[in-house]
Design a protein around this motif. Structure first.
Motif, mmCIF file in Angstrom:
data_model
loop_
_atom_site.group_PDB
_atom_site.id
_atom_site.type_symbol
_atom_site.label_atom_id
_atom_site.label_comp_id
_atom_site.label_asym_id
_atom_site.label_seq_id
_atom_site.Cartn_x
_atom_site.Cartn_y
_atom_site.Cartn_z
ATOM 1 N N LYS A 3 -26.882 -23.320 64.885
ATOM 2 C CA LYS A 3 -26.145 -22.335 64.029
ATOM 3 C C LYS A 3 -24.987 -22.202 64.636
ATOM 4 O O LYS A 3 -24.723 -21.746 66.025
ATOM 5 N N LYS A 23 -24.810 -24.090 59.529
ATOM 6 C CA LYS A 23 -26.047 -24.095 60.106
ATOM 7 C C LYS A 23 -27.015 -25.328 59.536
ATOM 8 O O LYS A 23 -26.893 -25.758 58.327
ATOM 9 N N LYS A 25 -31.062 -26.486 59.586
ATOM 10 C CA LYS A 25 -32.119 -26.062 59.592
ATOM 11 C C LYS A 25 -33.220 -27.394 60.242
ATOM 12 O O LYS A 25 -33.030 -28.188 60.244
ATOM 13 N N LYS A 26 -34.221 -26.578 60.787
ATOM 14 C CA LYS A 26 -35.463 -27.479 61.487
ATOM 15 C C LYS A 26 -35.665 -28.254 60.471
ATOM 16 O O LYS A 26 -36.241 -28.042 59.397
ATOM 17 N N THR A 185 -35.143 -33.161 63.397
ATOM 18 C CA THR A 185 -33.793 -32.749 62.330
ATOM 19 C C THR A 185 -32.940 -33.986 62.831
ATOM 20 O O THR A 185 -32.511 -34.195 63.882
#
Length: 270
Positions: A3, A23, A25-26, A185
């Motif tokens: 982030k 951001k 995300k996983k 990711t």
């Protein structure tokens, strides 16, 4: 997972990012797009802690990068454009072992990890191969293996397929999809729009700002409908899809990578 929170960054007196947030995300597969000079590589340097932000915060897996740079850095693997500029040894297994040696892992652990990674990149018969004998695509797969030795939660590829032919590019993309299916990711910096077919989410940067963020199918649809202007060269099938839409108002953007379907659409539009 990652982030960036209202960050500012400048090179000398040139402001690159101002009040910038983003951001990742996983477990998602991202494409980060934009022409040269839009800030993509600078963004990665900030995430890695190579450059320091002036204001704001960067969090990696919940840790503030400012105070936890060593812990944060271990969470991220990075692969660059030219494999020859990343490789430091002469033999495949030695290259994979290099990072682990620096961290003081035992020889038993290293042997197990090497076996795991050569299997991951389908190098079972190349473990003792001289790296100079590898193709460009094979070298890049080796660089990916080296980036995975510390079990990072994020793998970043900075134009890592730009020097490869279409066959080797596909092998890399297949490997990335496999890694993503295991929970890693993926952040793919690319200018090949066909590669977004493998991604979940698109960020398009323009003049150091996020011009688009969203699902890949929405991104493709906006391009085909001429509702999103890019400073990138469109692949032939995107141009065909735009032509079909201009004549029929049928949005065929989801099938831009399916040559058979695109051929059918084109025939019907004539």
């Amino acid at each position: 997972m990652i982030k960036l929170e209202e960050i500012d960054f400048s090179y000398d007196n040139e402001k690159i990012f101002e009040n910038f947030s983003l951001k990742f995300k996983k477990g998602k597969f991202y494409a980060l797009l934009g022409k040269n000079g839009c800030g993509k590589s600078t963004l990665i340097k900030l995430i890695l802690g190579i450059e320091r932000i002036i204001k704001g915060n960067i969090y990696i897996n919940g840790l503030n990068l400012k105070n936890n740079i060593f812990e944060c850095r271990k969470e991220i693997g990075i692969v660059f454009q030219n494999p020859d500029e990343q490789i430091v040894t002469d033999i495949v297994e030695e290259e994979i072992a290099f990072a682990m040696e620096n961290y003081g892992f035992s020889s038993e652990f290293m042997e197990e990890k090497i076996e795991e990674l050569v299997t991951e990149i389908e190098f079972q018969n190349k473990k003792t191969e001289k790296i100079s004998n590898l193709s460009g695509g094979e070298k890049q797969r080796l660089c990916i293996a080296s980036a995975l030795v510390l079990n990072p939660k994020v793998l970043i590829l900075d134009e890592a397929t730009s020097m490869l032919d279409s066959l080797n590019r596909k092998k890399i993309m297949d490997l990335l999809k496999k890694l993503n299916s295991k929970g890693i990711t993926i952040i793919l910096i690319t200018h090949h729009l066909t590669e977004i077919e493998n991604c979940d989410y698109i960020y398009y940067l323009d003049k150091n700002q996020v011009k688009f963020s969203g699902d890949k199918n929405l991104f493709k649809s906006l391009i085909v409908k001429d509702e999103l202007q890019l400073d990138l060269e469109l692949p032939p099938m995107f141009k065909v899809a735009k032509n079909i839409y201009s004549k029929t108002k049928i949005d065929v953007s989801e099938d831009t990578c399916n040559l058979e379907k695109m051929g059918e659409y084109l025939w019907k539009s004539l």
